[in-house]
Design a protein around this motif. Sequence first.
Motif, mmCIF file in Angstrom:
data_model
loop_
_atom_site.group_PDB
_atom_site.id
_atom_site.type_symbol
_atom_site.label_atom_id
_atom_site.label_comp_id
_atom_site.label_asym_id
_atom_site.label_seq_id
_atom_site.Cartn_x
_atom_site.Cartn_y
_atom_site.Cartn_z
ATOM 1 N N PHE A 47 10.108 27.621 -72.195
ATOM 2 C CA PHE A 47 11.561 27.527 -72.289
ATOM 3 C C PHE A 47 12.066 28.843 -72.869
ATOM 4 C CE2 PHE A 47 10.382 23.180 -71.701
ATOM 5 C CZ PHE A 47 11.424 22.646 -70.957
ATOM 6 N N VAL A 48 12.443 29.707 -71.958
ATOM 7 C CA VAL A 48 12.894 31.052 -72.322
ATOM 8 C C VAL A 48 14.165 31.349 -71.522
ATOM 9 C CG1 VAL A 48 10.641 32.010 -72.944
ATOM 10 C CG2 VAL A 48 11.309 31.940 -70.537
ATOM 11 N N SER A 49 14.770 32.460 -71.819
ATOM 12 C CA SER A 49 15.981 32.835 -71.080
ATOM 13 C C SER A 49 15.649 33.054 -69.603
ATOM 14 C CB SER A 49 16.559 34.121 -71.678
ATOM 15 O OG SER A 49 17.289 34.818 -70.688
ATOM 16 N N PRO A 50 16.335 32.344 -68.703
ATOM 17 C CA PRO A 50 16.063 32.547 -67.273
ATOM 18 C C PRO A 50 16.446 33.964 -66.823
ATOM 19 C CG PRO A 50 17.835 30.937 -67.606
ATOM 20 C CD PRO A 50 17.346 31.327 -68.954
ATOM 21 N N LYS A 51 17.235 34.646 -67.614
ATOM 22 C CA LYS A 51 17.549 36.041 -67.301
ATOM 23 C C LYS A 51 16.326 36.918 -67.586
ATOM 24 C CE LYS A 51 21.193 38.454 -68.742
ATOM 25 N NZ LYS A 51 22.355 38.630 -69.638
ATOM 26 N N ALA A 52 15.641 36.624 -68.700
ATOM 27 C CA ALA A 52 14.451 37.408 -69.074
ATOM 28 C C ALA A 52 13.274 37.084 -68.149
ATOM 29 C CB ALA A 52 14.073 37.129 -70.534
ATOM 30 N N ILE A 53 13.023 35.813 -67.879
ATOM 31 C CA ILE A 53 11.905 35.402 -67.017
ATOM 32 C C ILE A 53 12.426 34.388 -65.987
ATOM 33 C CG2 ILE A 53 9.512 34.544 -66.932
ATOM 34 C CD1 ILE A 53 9.139 35.321 -69.814
ATOM 35 N N PRO A 54 12.957 34.899 -64.871
ATOM 36 C CA PRO A 54 13.537 33.990 -63.861
ATOM 37 C C PRO A 54 12.532 32.968 -63.324
ATOM 38 C CG PRO A 54 14.029 36.309 -63.344
ATOM 39 C CD PRO A 54 13.068 36.311 -64.493
ATOM 40 N N GLN A 55 11.240 33.326 -63.350
ATOM 41 C CA GLN A 55 10.216 32.404 -62.842
ATOM 42 C C GLN A 55 10.269 31.063 -63.564
ATOM 43 O OE1 GLN A 55 8.240 31.125 -60.406
ATOM 44 N NE2 GLN A 55 7.361 33.181 -60.184
ATOM 45 N N MET A 56 10.732 31.046 -64.802
ATOM 46 C CA MET A 56 10.699 29.833 -65.615
ATOM 47 C C MET A 56 12.038 29.076 -65.600
ATOM 48 S SD MET A 56 7.606 29.527 -66.832
ATOM 49 C CE MET A 56 6.415 30.502 -65.902
ATOM 50 N N LYS A 57 12.907 29.436 -64.671
ATOM 51 C CA LYS A 57 14.246 28.831 -64.650
ATOM 52 C C LYS A 57 14.229 27.323 -64.381
ATOM 53 C CE LYS A 57 15.018 29.947 -59.747
ATOM 54 N NZ LYS A 57 15.671 30.858 -58.803
ATOM 55 N N ASP A 58 13.108 26.824 -63.802
ATOM 56 C CA ASP A 58 13.008 25.399 -63.494
ATOM 57 C C ASP A 58 12.281 24.611 -64.591
ATOM 58 O OD1 ASP A 58 10.412 26.253 -63.220
ATOM 59 O OD2 ASP A 58 10.410 26.201 -61.039
ATOM 60 N N ALA A 59 12.183 25.202 -65.785
ATOM 61 C CA ALA A 59 11.387 24.605 -66.867
ATOM 62 C C ALA A 59 11.734 23.135 -67.107
ATOM 63 C CB ALA A 59 11.576 25.407 -68.155
ATOM 64 N N ARG A 60 13.024 22.863 -67.174
ATOM 65 C CA ARG A 60 13.447 21.514 -67.517
ATOM 66 C C ARG A 60 13.099 20.517 -66.417
ATOM 67 N NH1 ARG A 60 18.619 19.892 -70.939
ATOM 68 N NH2 ARG A 60 18.247 17.643 -70.935
ATOM 69 N N GLU A 61 13.342 20.940 -65.182
ATOM 70 C CA GLU A 61 13.102 20.052 -64.048
ATOM 71 C C GLU A 61 11.601 19.751 -63.891
ATOM 72 O OE1 GLU A 61 15.161 21.581 -60.693
ATOM 73 O OE2 GLU A 61 14.750 19.796 -59.455
ATOM 74 N N LEU A 62 10.795 20.823 -63.949
ATOM 75 C CA LEU A 62 9.345 20.662 -63.785
ATOM 76 C C LEU A 62 8.780 19.776 -64.899
ATOM 77 C CD1 LEU A 62 6.855 21.697 -62.079
ATOM 78 C CD2 LEU A 62 6.560 23.435 -63.840
ATOM 79 N N THR A 63 9.203 20.065 -66.123
ATOM 80 C CA THR A 63 8.696 19.300 -67.259
ATOM 81 C C THR A 63 9.091 17.830 -67.152
ATOM 82 O OG1 THR A 63 8.923 21.272 -68.623
ATOM 83 C CG2 THR A 63 8.631 19.186 -69.773
ATOM 84 N N GLY A 64 10.380 17.604 -66.908
ATOM 85 C CA GLY A 64 10.891 16.229 -66.838
ATOM 86 C C GLY A 64 10.128 15.409 -65.806
ATOM 87 N N TYR A 65 9.863 16.021 -64.659
ATOM 88 C CA TYR A 65 9.159 15.334 -63.577
ATOM 89 C C TYR A 65 7.790 14.834 -64.033
ATOM 90 C CZ TYR A 65 6.981 14.706 -58.965
ATOM 91 O OH TYR A 65 6.330 14.204 -57.874
ATOM 92 N N PHE A 66 7.036 15.692 -64.720
ATOM 93 C CA PHE A 66 5.662 15.317 -65.077
ATOM 94 C C PHE A 66 5.567 14.487 -66.347
ATOM 95 C CE2 PHE A 66 4.773 18.552 -61.925
ATOM 96 C CZ PHE A 66 3.788 17.905 -61.201
ATOM 97 N N VAL A 67 6.449 14.745 -67.290
ATOM 98 C CA VAL A 67 6.401 13.965 -68.531
ATOM 99 C C VAL A 67 6.603 12.485 -68.213
ATOM 100 C CG1 VAL A 67 7.679 13.476 -70.659
ATOM 101 C CG2 VAL A 67 7.017 15.815 -70.104
ATOM 102 N N ASP A 68 7.523 12.198 -67.310
ATOM 103 C CA ASP A 68 7.767 10.802 -66.939
ATOM 104 C C ASP A 68 6.604 10.226 -66.150
ATOM 105 O OD1 ASP A 68 10.158 11.035 -68.146
ATOM 106 O OD2 ASP A 68 11.354 11.231 -66.310
ATOM 107 N N LYS A 69 6.075 11.036 -65.257
ATOM 108 C CA LYS A 69 5.090 10.537 -64.287
ATOM 109 C C LYS A 69 3.685 10.397 -64.870
ATOM 110 C CE LYS A 69 4.457 11.247 -59.380
ATOM 111 N NZ LYS A 69 4.459 12.218 -58.277
ATOM 112 N N PHE A 70 3.318 11.238 -65.809
ATOM 113 C CA PHE A 70 1.952 11.233 -66.367
ATOM 114 C C PHE A 70 1.996 11.130 -67.883
ATOM 115 C CE2 PHE A 70 1.755 13.343 -62.298
ATOM 116 C CZ PHE A 70 0.619 12.811 -61.714
ATOM 117 N N PRO A 71 2.342 9.958 -68.391
ATOM 118 C CA PRO A 71 2.503 9.826 -69.850
ATOM 119 C C PRO A 71 1.188 10.024 -70.611
ATOM 120 C CG PRO A 71 2.675 7.682 -68.752
ATOM 121 C CD PRO A 71 2.616 8.703 -67.673
ATOM 122 N N ASP A 72 0.036 9.911 -69.931
ATOM 123 C CA ASP A 72 -1.241 10.056 -70.653
ATOM 124 C C ASP A 72 -1.678 11.515 -70.797
ATOM 125 O OD1 ASP A 72 -1.628 10.172 -67.844
ATOM 126 O OD2 ASP A 72 -3.793 9.903 -68.158
ATOM 127 N N ALA A 73 -1.035 12.436 -70.066
ATOM 128 C CA ALA A 73 -1.439 13.841 -70.170
ATOM 129 C C ALA A 73 -0.745 14.505 -71.340
ATOM 130 C CB ALA A 73 -1.127 14.579 -68.874
#
Lengths: 296, 296
Positions: A47-73
Motif C-alpha cells: 500500500f504505497v502511493s500509486p503515483k510512486a509505484i503505479p504497479q501497486m494501484k490495485d492493492a485494495r482490490e487484489l487484497t480484498g478479493y483474496f482475504v475474503d476468499k482464502f481466510p486460512d492463508a
Amino acid sequence: MKKIEIYEVGPRDGFQNVADYIPLETKKKIVEGLLDSGIRHMQITSFVSPKAIPQMKDARELTGYFVDKFPDADFLALVPNLRGAQGAWEAGLKSVSYVVSLGESHNQANIRRTHQESYDELLKIREAYPDLDICLDLATTFGCPFEGKKGAGDVVPFIKPYREAGIKTVNLCDTIGVANPAQVRSIIEAVRTEYPDLELQVHIHDTRNMGMVNTLAAIELGIVKVQSTLGGLGGCPFAPGASGNLATEDLAFMLAEMGYETGVDTPKIVELAKYQAEAIPAGQFSGHLFKIQARD
Amino acid sequence: MKKIEIYEVGPRDGFQNVADYIPLETKKKIVEGLLDSGIRHMQITSFVSPKAIPQMKDARELTGYFVDKFPDADFLALVPNLRGAQGAWEAGLKSVSYVVSLGESHNQANIRRTHQESYDELLKIREAYPDLDICLDLATTFGCPFEGKKGAGDVVPFIKPYREAGIKTVNLCDTIGVANPAQVRSIIEAVRTEYPDLELQVHIHDTRNMGMVNTLAAIELGIVKVQSTLGGLGGCPFAPGASGNLATEDLAFMLAEMGYETGVDTPKIVELAKYQAEAIPAGQFSGHLFKIQARD
C-alpha cells in the motif's frame, strides 16, 4: 521432518519491479496458483502511493478479493507509512510489513524519511491500529547501495527501539543482494543473542548468485520463515541487468530434496513459474527449474 | 585465512557444450585471461575422438601452447581412454582426469564402456604411462539420468578398486546438477571415513540453482579444490534449457567476501566473463555477476 514456511513475496517484490502494469486478472491467476501450489504465507501487495509505484494501484482490490476468499492463508502487505497501514487495514488485512532501511540514505531514497521519522511513523501506526500485527522489514540489512556493507554492529542497536515499541518479528532483508553466508550467520547470531525471543525471517535476493546459499545458511541456524518470489521475479534498481529474488520453486525443490517439509507442490509451482514467465515477458527471472525443458 | 583452489574447467566442460567450433585464437585469449586473473589450476581440454566432440579437435595445439608458455600453472586434460592419455602425455601434460560414470548406463552412453571395461582401461593407462598423474573424475556421483539418485552406498564401494589401483584423487562430479547440500555432505563424509587419505574434489553444476550451495557445503567440510567454469558456461544434454556449471567469478566473489583466499582477481575475471559471453554468443551461462551492468 523440519517444517519451513516459504513466504512468497512475488506479488509484491516481484510485480513491483515490472514497469508495465500487470493486469489484475493475471495477478489473480498467479496468486491463486500460488495458493493452489501450497503457499500459505504471502506478501500480496504494498500500500504505497500509486503515483510512486503505479504497479501497486490495485492493492485494495487484489487484497480484498483474496482475504475474503482464502481466510486460512496468511496475507500481508508492505507499508511504508500510516496511510499504507490504513489502506491495508481497510482492505481487511490483520498484518503488515513495515519497511525501514538500515542504511539511512537508502531510507531517504526509498521512502523519503529519516530514521527518526520512520520510527515516529511506526508509533503513529501502533496508536491508530493497535490490533494490526506489524513485522519490521529491515531493508539493506546486509549492505546499502550508498553506505556500503553492514554488520551485526549496525543491526543490533537499530532494532532496539523497535523492540521497545512492541515489534515481535524482524525480517532481515538483503535488498540489493550483497549478503554472504558468513555475514548472514554472524548477523543472525548477534541479533539472537541480544533479542532471544524476537522472531527472525530472511529475505534474500539472488543478485550475486547467493540466494540459495544465504537462505540455507539462515535455515540451518534455525530460521523457519524465508522469503522468495515465484520464478525469482524481481530485480534491483541499483544493479541493472541483475537477476531477481531467490526463486520460490528452486528453494522448495532444494528443501524437499534435503528432507524439509514446506507444503509446496514442486511440479505444480514450476508449471506456475512457466505460466508467469509467459504472462510477464518483460520480467527478470532468476529461477532455474522452470527454464529446464522436457526432453523430446 | 583459508586457501581454496578454484579449478577452472571451462575450456573443457564449458567449451564442449558449445555446438559451433570456437576459434583457437578465442580459446587462447580466454585461457590467457584466466591465467592473468589468477587461475592456476585448469582442465584445459579433453583428448577425445574429434568425430565424437569436434569442439576438442585442437586439444594438442591448445595444450602444447600453454604447457610451454606457463610452466608454473597446473594443467590437466580429461581423458576417457588410453588413446586420450597418450594424446595428453604427448602434448606435454603430466596429469589427467580419467572419467568414469558412477551410473553404468551413463558410462555406456558417454564413453561406450561397461564399468569393468573402464577399470581395465585405467590399468592399461597406468602401465603405459606410469609417471602420468591420474585423478578419477567420478561422473554422475550424485545422480544418473538413467538410474536416478546415488548415495554414499553407491560411491564408497565403487572407489575401492580405483584406490587399489593407486588413484590418490577423486573428483566427485554432479554431472547433471541434481545434488543437494545434505547429499554432498553425506557422500563426502562417508568417502572420507572409508578412505581418509584420499584427496577429494568437487565439480558441481548449477542446473537446479544449487551450484553455490553445494560447493560451499563441500568447502565447509574441508574440500580445498573445487571446479567451476568461467561465466558458468556449460549445459546439460539431459536438461535442455538448463543453465551450466557453477560460475568461477561468482564463486571467487563469494569466497573472497567470506574471507577465503583464492588468488583470483574478481573484477578482472568478471570482465573476462563479459568478453567470453560476447565471443561465444551461443553459450549457456549461469553466471550472475558478469550480467550486472554498470549504473549510468
